[in-house]
Design a protein around this motif. Structure first.
Motif, PDB file in Angstrom:
ATOM      1  N   GLY A 146      25.135 -20.105  10.293  1.00 44.36           N
ATOM      2  CA  GLY A 146      25.331 -19.468  11.592  1.00 44.36           C
ATOM      3  C   GLY A 146      24.704 -20.278  12.696  1.00 44.36           C
ATOM      4  O   GLY A 146      24.261 -21.415  12.500  1.00 44.36           O
ATOM      5  N   LYS A 147      24.659 -19.683  13.869  1.00 44.02           N
ATOM      6  CA  LYS A 147      24.056 -20.347  15.021  1.00 44.02           C
ATOM      7  C   LYS A 147      23.466 -19.301  15.953  1.00 44.02           C
ATOM      8  O   LYS A 147      23.855 -18.114  15.904  1.00 44.02           O
ATOM      9  CB  LYS A 147      25.072 -21.194  15.768  1.00 44.02           C
ATOM     10  N   THR A 148      22.526 -19.735  16.772  1.00 47.61           N
ATOM     11  CA  THR A 148      21.963 -18.840  17.764  1.00 47.61           C
ATOM     12  C   THR A 148      22.959 -18.631  18.891  1.00 47.61           C
ATOM     13  O   THR A 148      23.876 -19.438  19.088  1.00 47.61           O
ATOM     14  CB  THR A 148      20.653 -19.403  18.324  1.00 47.61           C
ATOM     15  N   SER A 149      22.798 -17.548  19.616  1.00 46.54           N
ATOM     16  CA  SER A 149      23.735 -17.226  20.685  1.00 46.54           C
ATOM     17  C   SER A 149      23.752 -18.302  21.768  1.00 46.54           C
ATOM     18  O   SER A 149      24.770 -18.527  22.414  1.00 46.54           O
ATOM     19  CB  SER A 149      23.375 -15.868  21.299  1.00 46.54           C
ATOM     20  N   SER A 150      22.614 -19.002  21.960  1.00 46.51           N
ATOM     21  CA  SER A 150      22.545 -20.072  22.957  1.00 46.51           C
ATOM     22  C   SER A 150      23.149 -21.377  22.464  1.00 46.51           C
ATOM     23  O   SER A 150      23.365 -22.297  23.255  1.00 46.51           O
ATOM     24  CB  SER A 150      21.084 -20.304  23.356  1.00 46.51           C
ATOM     25  N   GLY A 151      23.402 -21.484  21.145  1.00 43.48           N
ATOM     26  CA  GLY A 151      23.924 -22.719  20.578  1.00 43.48           C
ATOM     27  C   GLY A 151      22.871 -23.768  20.325  1.00 43.48           C
ATOM     28  O   GLY A 151      23.190 -24.881  19.905  1.00 43.48           O
ATOM     29  N   LEU A 152      21.605 -23.426  20.561  1.00 47.93           N
ATOM     30  CA  LEU A 152      20.524 -24.387  20.367  1.00 47.93           C
ATOM     31  C   LEU A 152      20.347 -24.767  18.903  1.00 47.93           C
ATOM     32  O   LEU A 152      20.066 -25.922  18.581  1.00 47.93           O
ATOM     33  CB  LEU A 152      19.220 -23.810  20.918  1.00 47.93           C
ATOM     34  N   LEU A 153      20.530 -23.819  18.004  1.00 50.34           N
ATOM     35  CA  LEU A 153      20.296 -24.047  16.579  1.00 50.34           C
ATOM     36  C   LEU A 153      21.512 -23.636  15.762  1.00 50.34           C
ATOM     37  O   LEU A 153      22.011 -22.514  15.887  1.00 50.34           O
ATOM     38  CB  LEU A 153      19.073 -23.249  16.116  1.00 50.34           C
ATOM     39  N   ASP A 154      21.999 -24.563  14.937  1.00 51.95           N
ATOM     40  CA  ASP A 154      23.067 -24.300  13.966  1.00 51.95           C
ATOM     41  C   ASP A 154      22.474 -24.547  12.584  1.00 51.95           C
ATOM     42  O   ASP A 154      21.844 -25.577  12.358  1.00 51.95           O
ATOM     43  CB  ASP A 154      24.249 -25.238  14.241  1.00 51.95           C
ATOM     44  N   TRP A 155      22.658 -23.614  11.637  1.00 50.74           N
ATOM     45  CA  TRP A 155      21.984 -23.720  10.347  1.00 50.74           C
ATOM     46  C   TRP A 155      22.909 -23.319   9.208  1.00 50.74           C
ATOM     47  O   TRP A 155      23.930 -22.653   9.402  1.00 50.74           O
ATOM     48  CB  TRP A 155      20.737 -22.822  10.331  1.00 50.74           C
TER      49      TRP A 155
END
Length: 362
Positions: free
Chosen positions: A168-177
């Motif tokens: 998934g990813k954070t809503s801000s797009g800062l982190l994709d994992w």
């Protein structure tokens, strides 16, 4: 007899799809879905036809590698069925015909679920699906038809595995994992023990200006045991991949490290507990760049140094690739490239292969 007809039918279907794609008049490296309005079924495909001429050969005694041939490197046919707004099933068939040897097999077959366990911006994969850091790196490189990534070609990780994964990813797009647990063997080899492969990946994209968001940093690790006991048969891969991706320019650096710990059997009949262990370390350091020189022309370059055993001398080599790709619409492009390998060993000559290929997508 019936099974033979089924196989022939599948091969014929792949051939028809490729033929349609070749004359569709549109091109790009990624597959493009084809579906009717409000259709739950999407079809996509890609095929690569290549001509190779080997100008120099490192092993002058092996005439089988004196390449001068036309090949159908790959034909992919993908079907994706949307069950509902959360669930989707995807199947990919792969066919090759190298030197008259036909191979047809299942590349991917998996169930995809959005927002599993009510986790926002997340996806669950179950089945035979994309390797969750080799796959994303392939998309950034964009020229798999020219060359595989080192993690796939030298380290043997492959582009798909069988298991379960969550990303998934954070809503801000800062982190994709992404995290994955799968069989200890690749998808095309039987799983013979209870041990599994585990991997984790994170991709960071700095917040701020639009130009700053074009920079990404991907880091990942994979640990697997391919025999019992796990403590004596541990393979660990680390990967670091910073890259810049804009509309015209893509550039990346790659560092890969494999630590392979295994039991050394000396033939003296000692038990597994008494046997000595050895650790071999392999590493790769390289980078690539692609540049959109015009609406139809894209230039590519790549260089890497691979050392299969850092404790041994004269077994590493440097590989350099340069080429140009020209698109003919959105579904067809031609690529010409030069592939050079220079070996540390004085016993091996350089290898130089020039290739011309057509890449068609549906």
């Amino acid at each position: 007899m019936r099974s033979n007809k089924i196989v022939c039918g599948l091969v014929l279907s792949c051939g028809v799809v490729f033929s349609i794609a070749a004359f569709a008049g549109r091109a790009r490296a990624e597959e493009m879905p084809v579906a009717g309005k409000n259709s739950k079924l999407e079809l996509s495909g890609v095929g690569w036809i290549t001509y190779r001429y080997q100008m120099e050969d490192a092993d002058t005694l092996n005439s089988a590698r004196d390449l001068n041939s036309f090949d159908v490197d790959r034909v992919y046919l993908t079907g994706s069925y949307t069950i509902d707004e959360r669930y989707k099933w995807q199947t990919t068939l792969e066919a090759t015909n190298r030197a008259g040897v036909l191979s047809l097999f299942l590349k991917k077959a998996y169930l995809q679920a959005e927002k599993p366990f009510q986790i926002e911006n997340s996806t669950l994969w179950l089945g035979q699906f994309d390797h969750q850091f080799v796959g994303p790196m392939e998309k950034v490189w964009g020229f798999r038809s020219v060359a595989k990534l080192p993690l796939d070609e030298y380290f043997g990780l492959g582009t798909t595995l069988v298991g379960i994964g969550l990303g998934g990813k954070t809503s801000s797009g800062l982190l994709d994992w992404a995290v994955t647990a799968g069989n200890e063997k690749p998808y095309n080899k039987p799983s013979t023990t209870k041990y599994k492969t585990g991997l984790a990946r994170v991709t960071l994209t700095p917040a701020g200006s639009e130009q700053g968001k074009q920079f990404h940093l991907m880091a990942a690790a994979q640990v697997n045991s391919d025999a019992s006991p796990a403590a004596d048969n541990l393979n660990t891969v680390f990967m670091l991949f910073p890259y810049w991706k804009s509309e015209r320019l893509t550039a990346g650096l790659e560092f890969d490290l494999l630590s392979d710990k295994h039991v050394h059997h000396d033939g003296e009949g000692r038990s597994a507990e008494e046997a000595e262990t050895e650790t071999h370390t392999s590493q790769n350091l390289g980078g690539f760049v692609t540049y959109q020189a015009s609406d139809r022309i894209r230039l590519l370059g790549r260089v890497e140094q691979y050392d299969p055993d850092t404790d041994s001398d004269d077994d590493a080599f440097v590989r350099a690739i340069v080429g140009v790709a020209r698109s003919y619409g959105k579904n067809l492009r031609g690529i010409v490239d030069l592939d050079l390998r220079s070996h540390e060993s004085s016993d091996l000559d350089s290898e130089v292969v020039i290739s011309a290929r057509a890449e068609a997508t549906l």
